[in-house]
Design an enzyme around this catalytic site. Structure first.
Site, PDB file in Angstrom:
ATOM      1  NE  ARG A  30      -1.550  10.706 -10.185  1.00  4.53           N
ATOM      2  CZ  ARG A  30      -2.867  10.941 -10.197  1.00  4.53           C
ATOM      3  NH1 ARG A  30      -3.681  10.107  -9.580  1.00  4.53           N
ATOM      4  NH2 ARG A  30      -3.368  11.982 -10.836  1.00  4.53           N
ATOM      5  CG  ASP A  31      -0.361   4.499  -1.905  1.00  2.00           C
ATOM      6  OD1 ASP A  31      -0.612   4.784  -0.726  1.00  2.00           O
ATOM      7  OD2 ASP A  31       0.243   3.453  -2.236  1.00  2.00           O
ATOM      8  CG  ASN A  88      -5.033   3.525   7.749  1.00  4.21           C
ATOM      9  OD1 ASN A  88      -6.254   3.392   7.877  1.00  4.21           O
ATOM     10  ND2 ASN A  88      -4.399   3.216   6.637  1.00  4.21           N
ATOM     11  CD  GLU A  96       1.497  -0.738   5.056  1.00  2.75           C
ATOM     12  OE1 GLU A  96       1.995  -0.083   4.127  1.00  2.75           O
ATOM     13  OE2 GLU A  96       0.823  -1.770   4.879  1.00  2.75           O
ATOM     14  CB  VAL A  97       4.312   5.675   6.227  1.00  6.72           C
ATOM     15  CG1 VAL A  97       5.321   6.820   6.235  1.00  6.72           C
ATOM     16  CG2 VAL A  97       4.636   4.688   5.108  1.00  6.72           C
ATOM     17  CG  HIS A 101      -0.243   8.862   5.332  1.00  2.92           C
ATOM     18  ND1 HIS A 101       0.588   8.461   6.358  1.00  2.92           N
ATOM     19  CD2 HIS A 101      -0.849   7.747   4.878  1.00  2.92           C
ATOM     20  CE1 HIS A 101       0.502   7.157   6.506  1.00  2.92           C
ATOM     21  NE2 HIS A 101      -0.388   6.695   5.631  1.00  2.92           N
ATOM     22  CG  HIS A 103      -4.756   6.480   2.638  1.00  2.00           C
ATOM     23  ND1 HIS A 103      -3.947   5.621   1.925  1.00  2.00           N
ATOM     24  CD2 HIS A 103      -4.318   6.414   3.917  1.00  2.00           C
ATOM     25  CE1 HIS A 103      -3.063   5.054   2.739  1.00  2.00           C
ATOM     26  NE2 HIS A 103      -3.272   5.517   3.963  1.00  2.00           N
TER      27      HIS A 103
END
Ligand code: AMP
Length: 116
Positions: A30-31, A88, A96-97, A101, A103
């Site tokens: 989970r984010d 992204n 950002e990371v 990944h 989402h």
């Protein structure tokens, strides 16, 4: 398994996260700053920095990431109502990371894709 990012540490169990699925290839958790009632990240266990770094040999892995997202959506009961999958890439994509990944977002109507 991997190096570098906060996600690598989560995968290795060095940083706590709410892991909802893990196998030999991928981990889903989970984010920590959810942008929807359901916000889960599906990541490969081995770091790939961006989508631009994906190679032909990663095709199977990318399929597993996608299928895991669908499976999780079904398992937690949001598949029928629907959900959104987002990846992204780099600065303009809002990444950002730097460990690719997917989402998985859902649990309410999400509106237009860019929130306009
Ligand atoms: P992106 O902007 O596509 O790179 O997304 C990175 C996501 O990772 C953001 O939604 C963050 O909230 C999330 N995130 C960063 N660190 C953690 C963490 N330690 N545990 C869970 N989610 C995180």
């Amino acid at each position: 398994m991997s190096n570098g990012t906060i996600f690598s540490k989560i995968i290795k169990g060095e940083v706590l996260a709410d892991i909802v699925y893990q196998d030999e290839y991928i981990t889903a958790f989970r984010d920590m700053l959810p942008q929807a009632p359901v916000h889960i990240l599906i990541v490969p266990n081995l770091q790939i920095k961006t989508l631009n770094d994906v190679v032909d040999g990663d095709t199977h892995l990318l399929g597993r990431i996608l299928m895991a997202a669908v499976g999780i959506a079904k398992n937690i009961g949001i598949a029928e109502d629907g959900y959104r999958l987002v990846m992204n890439c780099n600065k303009h994509g809002g990444q950002e990371v730097y460990h690719i990944h997917l989402h998985l977002l859902g649990g309410k109507p999400l509106g237009s894709i860019l929130g306009a």
